[in-house]
Motif scaffolding. Structure first.
Motif, mmCIF file in Angstrom:
data_model
loop_
_atom_site.group_PDB
_atom_site.id
_atom_site.type_symbol
_atom_site.label_atom_id
_atom_site.label_comp_id
_atom_site.label_asym_id
_atom_site.label_seq_id
_atom_site.Cartn_x
_atom_site.Cartn_y
_atom_site.Cartn_z
ATOM 1 N N UNK A 456 0.830 -1.213 0.000
ATOM 2 C CA UNK A 456 0.000 0.000 0.000
ATOM 3 C C UNK A 456 0.860 1.256 0.000
ATOM 4 N N UNK A 457 1.923 1.237 0.780
ATOM 5 C CA UNK A 457 2.818 2.405 0.805
ATOM 6 C C UNK A 457 3.488 2.590 -0.552
ATOM 7 N N UNK A 458 3.955 1.505 -1.151
ATOM 8 C CA UNK A 458 4.592 1.602 -2.475
ATOM 9 C C UNK A 458 3.605 2.090 -3.524
ATOM 10 N N UNK A 459 2.348 1.707 -3.395
ATOM 11 C CA UNK A 459 1.346 2.171 -4.347
ATOM 12 C C UNK A 459 1.170 3.686 -4.253
ATOM 13 N N UNK A 460 1.101 4.197 -3.041
ATOM 14 C CA UNK A 460 0.973 5.658 -2.881
ATOM 15 C C UNK A 460 2.236 6.359 -3.350
ATOM 16 N N UNK A 461 3.395 5.799 -3.056
ATOM 17 C CA UNK A 461 4.642 6.407 -3.525
ATOM 18 C C UNK A 461 4.703 6.437 -5.048
ATOM 19 N N UNK A 462 4.244 5.368 -5.678
ATOM 20 C CA UNK A 462 4.274 5.328 -7.139
ATOM 21 C C UNK A 462 3.357 6.383 -7.747
ATOM 22 N N UNK A 463 2.190 6.571 -7.172
ATOM 23 C CA UNK A 463 1.273 7.591 -7.690
ATOM 24 C C UNK A 463 1.851 8.985 -7.516
ATOM 25 N N UNK A 464 2.456 9.256 -6.355
ATOM 26 C CA UNK A 464 3.074 10.565 -6.144
ATOM 27 C C UNK A 464 4.252 10.772 -7.085
ATOM 28 N N UNK A 465 5.079 9.721 -7.270
ATOM 29 C CA UNK A 465 6.217 9.846 -8.183
ATOM 30 C C UNK A 465 5.748 10.054 -9.617
#
Length: 523
Positions: A456-465
């Motif tokens: 879940x954290x990686x998913x949010x990081x990917x969207x922000x990136x």
């Protein structure tokens, strides 16, 4: 607005001075110009109808701003590394297909099955010590020095010692005829004799304990086979998840390479138009080379993962997944071939370790049983070929043997010390295994939650990136951003996308490991 953007806008203008161009704040935020139309002056009455119908020169047609693309056209790029890795020669379409190959070709499974068969053979040998035995011997002899004076000798080492007292007994076959039994008969030349010996153990405590030990060893081998099946299921699931992950990473690497090449083409175009610098091109080119390196490494990791899956399936060839096969469906089918245990004590490796302790303890009893006397019953009969009749049976003996093991030089004492040490070693190994399994199960249960949160954290990081990269790229296109910012955001996006793929497959792997940590596989 920089000079390049102004030149591009002015190139669309016509000679009519009443046309006004501007960029709205929303358009500037998106990094693209928006045409804002201003009402033109009314045409004179004598203007031709065709002239009135034509829009002012330089303005787009009615509704064109609604159909305009969201940004500049994407440049066409090409690179040999953009070509995907060829598919594996063997492709798995289902879990059942992969498991069937494991059954047929796995060396570990075949070895475990052979050990079960060997333990069964040892148990059968131990059982023979308690069952009756029947042996037959047929022999003929000839005296080379005096063919007319031939005697038959039955030695104790030839199988007839039990009925003949363990020594050597001879039957004279020369003329005059010998007496065998109550009648006097002449043996044939050369003489032929048959010896039949039977024996049964009336009391043999050592054989009893040996049989119990062998049967427990057979149970240990069966439990080890069950543990081998569980480990093979886990290894197969890991290999399938690894192949799926590496295939997805290889795909993401190529997407990132294409994006890097598009940024490089944009930087080169800016340099040609005079709006960029050579430093911008070099920075973007460095980022493209980094993306190429990731593609090369990712492709090799994919090949290794396919080869590892092939080894797990028992084949020296690379094995991949068929197109359209989802790893989630494979793992769901894998869980149907194994059952969840009610408690951790029933796990096959723990049960096998406890069985090894039992075997070691029974081996101690087997050594102690060697101090106990044994009693056996034996019977022997002899038949001779004679001239007057076909066969003559001179005697039939029956006897009992009591074996008293007084002293063997210390062999039993040494075996007793050895078996006790082996029992202690088995207990310690079982205790260490119980501790490690307890930690393994706790970590497996916790690993699912950790993998879920990380995904879940990686998913949010990917969207922000991704959003950061999009805004930085638009800023670079309109001249407000630098090439350094473009490279940094591109690298961050690339790492975020790769991390998301890894976290997704780590979650699937954690679910499988948590399930198999407390399961038994009976396929």
């Amino acid at each position: 607005m920089n000079a390049l953007l102004l030149a591009l806008l002015l190139s669309h203008l016509g000679p009519r001075p009443e046309v006004l161009l501007g960029a709205t704040p929303a358009a500037r935020a998106r990094g693209k110009p928006t045409v804002r139309k201003v009402k033109a002056t009314q045409a004179p009455p004598d203007t031709p109808p065709d002239a009135r119908a034509k829009p002012p020169q330089g303005l787009p047609p009615e509704g064109a701003e609604d159909q305009a693309p969201s940004g500049p056209p994407t440049p066409e790029v090409s690179d040999p590394l953009l070509t995907p890795v060829p598919p594996a020669p063997i492709q798995m379409r289902s879990w059942d297909e992969a498991l069937e190959l494991v059954r047929q070709r796995s060396t570990d499974l075949s070895t475990a099955q052979a050990q079960v068969e060997s333990a069964g053979g040892q148990a059968r040998v131990a059982l023979a010590g308690l069952l009756p035995s029947l042996n037959g011997t047929v022999l003929t002899q000839l005296n080379i020095l005096d063919t007319d004076n031939t005697s038959l000798f039955f030695g104790g080492g030839s199988g007839g010692g039990g009925g003949l007292g363990g020594g050597t007994t001879g039957f004279q076959t020369s003329d005059p005829p010998v007496t065998g039994g109550s009648d006097t008969q002449t043996p044939t030349k050369p003489p032929v004799a048959g010896l039949l010996t039977a024996s049964v153990a009336l009391f043999n405590y050592q054989a009893i304990t040996t049989l119990r030990t062998a049967r427990e060893g057979q149970r240990t081998a069966t439990l080890s086979l069950a543990e081998t099946r569980r480990q093979l299921s886990l290894a197969l699931a890991r290999a399938l998840v690894s192949v799926a992950a590496q295939e997805r990473l290889a795909e993401v690497n190529r997407v990132n390479l294409r994006s890097a090449l598009e940024r490089l083409a944009l930087a080169q175009r800016r340099l040609e138009l005079g709006a960029g610098t050579r430093l911008d091109v070099v920075r973007v080119q460095q980022d493209a080379e980094t993306a190429r390196a990731l593609v090369v490494v990712g492709d090799e990791d994919l090949r290794k993962a396919r080869e590892a899956l092939g080894l797990a399936l028992g084949t020296p060839e690379a094995v991949g997944l068929a197109p359209g096969v989802r790893v989630e469906s494979l793992m769901q089918r894998a869980q149907k071939d194994c059952r969840t245990l009610e408690n951790l004590e029933g796990r096959s490796d723990l049960a096998a370790a406890r069985s090894r302790i039992t075997v070691a303890e029974r081996q101690i009893s087997s050594v102690k049983a060697q101090y106990v006397p044994s009693l056996s019953l034996s019977s022997t009969t002899v038949a001779l070929t004679v001239k007057e009749d076909a066969v003559n049976v001179p005697f039939w003996n029956i006897g009992a043997t009591l074996s008293l093991p007084f002293w063997d030089g210390g062999v039993r004492e040494g075996l007793l010390r050895q078996s006790r040490a082996q029992a202690t070693s088995a207990r310690q190994q079982s205790l260490a295994l119980e501790r490690s399994v307890t930690i393994e199960v706790a970590q497996a249960r916790r690993g699912v939650k950790v993998a879920q949160d990380s995904r879940d954290i990686s998913s949010r990081e990917q969207k922000l990136a991704e959003e950061n990269d999009r805004l930085t790229r638009r800023s670079f296109e309109v001249g407000t951003g630098t090439s350094l910012e473009l490279i940094q955001t591109a690298a961050a996006l690339r790492q975020a996308e790769l991390a998301l793929v890894v976290r997704e497959f780590q979650l699937e792997r954690a679910k499988v490991e948590a399930f198999l940590a407390e399961a038994a596989c009976d396929w």
